[in-house]
Design a protein around this motif. Sequence first.
Motif, short mmCIF file in Angstrom:
data_model
loop_
_atom_site.label_atom_id
_atom_site.label_comp_id
_atom_site.label_asym_id
_atom_site.label_seq_id
_atom_site.Cartn_x
_atom_site.Cartn_y
_atom_site.Cartn_z
N PHE B 55 30.70 -48.57 13.38
CA PHE B 55 31.03 -50.07 13.25
C PHE B 55 30.44 -50.97 14.01
CE2 PHE B 55 33.84 -53.25 14.57
CZ PHE B 55 33.95 -53.99 13.31
N ASN B 56 30.42 -50.62 15.41
CA ASN B 56 29.82 -51.37 16.33
C ASN B 56 28.25 -51.75 16.17
OD1 ASN B 56 31.72 -51.98 18.22
ND2 ASN B 56 31.69 -50.05 19.06
N LEU B 58 26.86 -51.65 13.09
CA LEU B 58 26.92 -52.58 11.72
C LEU B 58 27.38 -53.82 12.42
CD1 LEU B 58 27.87 -51.89 8.25
CD2 LEU B 58 29.38 -53.47 9.52
N ASP B 59 28.25 -54.19 13.24
CA ASP B 59 28.61 -55.54 13.36
C ASP B 59 27.37 -56.32 14.23
OD1 ASP B 59 30.44 -57.49 13.90
OD2 ASP B 59 30.75 -56.85 15.96
N SER B 60 26.98 -55.47 14.96
CA SER B 60 25.83 -56.19 15.89
C SER B 60 24.78 -56.33 15.08
CB SER B 60 25.42 -55.27 17.09
OG SER B 60 24.71 -54.27 16.71
N TYR B 61 24.27 -55.37 13.96
CA TYR B 61 23.45 -55.64 13.13
C TYR B 61 23.70 -56.85 12.18
CZ TYR B 61 20.25 -54.30 9.10
OH TYR B 61 19.37 -54.33 8.16
N MET B 62 24.91 -56.93 11.82
CA MET B 62 25.06 -58.19 10.86
C MET B 62 24.88 -59.29 11.74
SD MET B 62 25.43 -57.03 7.92
CE MET B 62 25.16 -55.59 7.54
N HIS B 63 25.07 -59.25 13.06
CA HIS B 63 25.08 -60.38 13.75
C HIS B 63 23.56 -60.84 13.84
CE1 HIS B 63 29.17 -60.38 15.48
NE2 HIS B 63 28.77 -61.41 15.86
N HIS B 76 37.54 -59.64 11.50
CA HIS B 76 38.77 -59.52 11.11
C HIS B 76 39.31 -57.99 11.46
CE1 HIS B 76 38.40 -63.19 8.34
NE2 HIS B 76 39.00 -63.57 9.50
N PHE B 77 38.53 -57.43 10.83
CA PHE B 77 38.68 -55.80 11.15
C PHE B 77 38.95 -55.58 12.73
CE2 PHE B 77 36.78 -51.56 11.72
CZ PHE B 77 37.76 -50.97 11.07
N ARG B 78 38.08 -55.95 13.21
CA ARG B 78 38.20 -55.70 14.78
C ARG B 78 39.71 -56.18 15.37
NH1 ARG B 78 34.06 -54.52 18.44
NH2 ARG B 78 32.31 -55.34 17.40
N LEU B 90 43.02 -51.45 7.41
CA LEU B 90 42.57 -50.61 6.23
C LEU B 90 42.03 -51.87 5.30
CD1 LEU B 90 42.87 -47.58 6.10
CD2 LEU B 90 44.78 -47.88 4.42
N ARG B 91 43.06 -52.79 5.18
CA ARG B 91 42.51 -53.85 4.08
C ARG B 91 41.36 -54.66 4.51
NH1 ARG B 91 44.38 -58.79 4.51
NH2 ARG B 91 46.01 -58.09 5.89
N THR B 92 40.98 -54.77 5.58
CA THR B 92 39.74 -55.61 5.99
C THR B 92 38.82 -54.77 6.12
OG1 THR B 92 40.55 -55.24 8.55
CG2 THR B 92 40.80 -57.33 7.42
N PHE B 93 38.91 -53.36 6.34
CA PHE B 93 37.69 -52.47 6.18
C PHE B 93 37.44 -52.28 4.82
CE2 PHE B 93 36.25 -48.20 5.77
CZ PHE B 93 35.40 -48.17 6.69
N GLN B 94 38.26 -52.38 3.72
CA GLN B 94 38.04 -52.35 2.39
C GLN B 94 37.14 -53.55 2.03
OE1 GLN B 94 37.91 -49.59 0.56
NE2 GLN B 94 39.21 -48.59 2.11
N GLN B 95 37.61 -54.81 2.63
CA GLN B 95 36.84 -55.88 2.27
C GLN B 95 35.44 -55.86 2.96
OE1 GLN B 95 38.71 -57.87 0.47
NE2 GLN B 95 37.30 -59.75 0.37
N LEU B 96 35.37 -55.45 4.23
CA LEU B 96 33.96 -55.41 4.83
C LEU B 96 33.16 -54.54 4.08
CD1 LEU B 96 32.71 -55.69 7.67
CD2 LEU B 96 33.74 -53.47 8.44
N LYS B 97 33.72 -53.39 3.51
CA LYS B 97 32.69 -52.64 2.85
C LYS B 97 32.20 -53.40 1.53
CE LYS B 97 34.16 -48.36 1.60
NZ LYS B 97 34.71 -47.02 1.65
N LYS B 98 33.25 -53.92 0.90
CA LYS B 98 32.71 -54.81 -0.37
C LYS B 98 31.66 -55.73 0.21
CE LYS B 98 34.96 -57.85 -3.08
NZ LYS B 98 36.30 -58.66 -3.27
N GLU B 99 32.12 -56.48 1.06
CA GLU B 99 31.02 -57.65 1.65
C GLU B 99 29.56 -57.12 1.86
OE1 GLU B 99 31.11 -60.80 1.13
OE2 GLU B 99 33.41 -60.91 0.51
N TYR B 100 29.85 -55.79 2.44
CA TYR B 100 28.78 -55.33 2.80
C TYR B 100 27.94 -54.82 1.71
CZ TYR B 100 25.30 -52.14 4.92
OH TYR B 100 24.21 -51.25 5.42
N THR B 101 28.43 -54.20 0.68
CA THR B 101 27.62 -53.86 -0.53
C THR B 101 27.06 -54.91 -1.22
OG1 THR B 101 29.41 -52.35 -0.58
CG2 THR B 101 27.78 -52.28 -2.51
N THR B 102 27.90 -56.18 -1.20
CA THR B 102 27.59 -57.38 -2.01
C THR B 102 26.32 -57.98 -1.39
OG1 THR B 102 29.87 -57.62 -2.38
CG2 THR B 102 28.20 -59.30 -2.96
#
Lengths: 602, 127
Positions: B55-56, B58-63, B76-78, B90-102
Amino acid sequence: MMENGFSSPRNDAFPAGLRVLVVDDDPTWLKILEKMLKKCSYEVVIARWHSDIFFSCFCMFLVTTSGLARDALCLLREKKDGYDIVISDVNMPDMDGFKLLEHVGLEMDLPVIMMSVDGETRRVMKGVQHGACDYLLKPIRMKELRNIWQHVFRKRIHEVKDIESLEGFECIQMPRCGSDESDDGYLFTGEDLTVRKRKESENKYEDRDSGDPSSTKKARVVWSVDLHQKFVKAVNQIGFDKVGPKKILDLMNVPWLTRENVASHLQKYRLYLSRLQKENELKTSVGGTKHTDSSKDSAGGFGLQSSMNMHHNDVSNGSYGFSGGNSFVQNVNPKSLEKKGSVSVPITEPKRALTVDIPDPCKARSSQIGFDSSFTPLGSQVDFTAFGSTIPTQYSWCDVPEVQLKNQTKSTQLEDGFSQLPPSRSQHQIQADPIKPAASISSGSSAGDGDIKTKFSDSQYRSNHINHATPVGSSVDSLPVQSKNHIANPQAFDPLSTTAWNMKNQGFNLSCISDLESTQRNINCGIESSFASLDEDLKSRWLHGDYLAMNPGLQDIDFLEYYDPGPFAEAPLHLCDSLRYDYDNLCEPTEYSIIDQGLFIA
Amino acid sequence: MERNQLRRQLAVMRQSLFDQGFLDEQFIQLEELQDDANPNFVEEIVTLEKSPLDFNKLDSYMHHIGAKKVKAESTHFREYCKAGNAEGCLRTFQQLKKEYTTLKKKLEAYFQMARQAGPKEIAGRSK
């Protein structure tokens, strides 16, 4: 020698070509950073933080360096020379970025920029506490990277300042550090840089001069003899291989000292030790015999011997070792010594004389006479004259003869064209005697104040000097004598010496640095004095002259150039005709001042 | 011309990525780094790590790539994790995954078009 290799290429377009070491475990970011840095026209070295490879390499590197083996030191130097600045991520596997920061900062003495996605105040603070010169938040922008050269530049300025301000006890060490760095091309990389630096420091001094000395100085830790001994004791107790700033700090038990103070001192101490080692290997003549050896050698052999002396002396006072060596060295030491002993005197007279005096004092004196005679011939020789060192050397010797010496010196003066030298000796003698006791005893405490005072004293003119000298007693008399000497010497020697020095300068960066400082001060003083009455001007200039004369070789071409416009131009005394160099100018003023002094004294 | 059309489409797509909040100025930073020496720099960076598991990372990568939405979700997840809010996590993780995929899909499409349009077409970055 190395300087040339490094400095010239780097100077040309300073920020461009800055060598940046990037440490991170994130390949994406490494790639971006590399690209950005390259766009800033920096040279980039990427170090992917692999927990195994890089870390083990780094550990080896650290181990070897702290082992103090000469090879390890060379390795360190090489490594250190490899980069100008380090950018490191805070979060890396297996090793805390802060740890790395500490090691890099301490061992390699490089500015370190930390970067992290996390901008939490606490972490940023931690980074700064560990010595980070900057803390950038990822993602870093080009515009932020474009400016990182400022840290390198700032460090170079600070190096100069450090040397200036830490004179007291640390004088010995400082010059070495300075030399190390100068060897690396740090200090003298660019002429523009050096000039700027000088200007900066000048400004600084001017500011200080106008203010209260004690208040201006308070921020800096002065490593007095006592303090340093505590430090060394702590280091020895811990064991050199295992020392860390924190441990030392705990052992020293000095409440107002911070970890950073200790860390920086430790760093200098290491450099100094390594320097010692190197020099020991190099030295041709043994310093054991003390000044006599050193002085002789120094005339011909330059700084090496002086450095040797330094080693010997270092342990005890550190001050006199320099005397034997080049004028540069001597000047530096004397300052420090003077500061220790009597604050004010240092700049003008004490420099040379003091250095010698302390070490030899009683022992050498008996033999001094013999030396003096021997030296005088040397002085008379053209070759020696060419070197700035010869003069200083003689001065150093001067310590030996006290009252008797004075007589001798006078006689020698008559005989040789170098009569100047003998007077200086007498001066030295006088000063030396008073200094010895004072220096040894009180040096530590007074050192910090001494710096400031010296500066001020310069600005205040001779009167102050005399006052300061009071401890010395006979110092007043000696001053005029010195001036004479200086006059004669500079005229005769300066032209030659300048050229010779230039050649040598490369080798003697240390001395140059110290000189610079001193010269700067002198200049400052001179400027100030110029504003005052003519007499004062003369006096102050005289001081300058002394100083310059003392330093002759010391002043680099740069200095000369730099100074020309300032104090000299202002001076009504533009008598200097033949000599293009500043010194000459200075020297002439010196003469005037001498006259004044003579009158005054009479 | 078909090429010009492609370019225009590319520019529109890129702009929509910004407009919809998928990307931020960091992406522009990357684009500005792209030059003749690295004509595909942005793509190289963005596809460097296909799917970081950490996750870390991914986070920095997204930065690094300026993935605005993903960044927001990961923040949010953090925060939820820190607060110990399992449900929120859990909710934000799902959201995160979704956003990532999108984002991944969008970027893939974008770069594919960019390749078709030719290396210089990303010059449409000039806003």
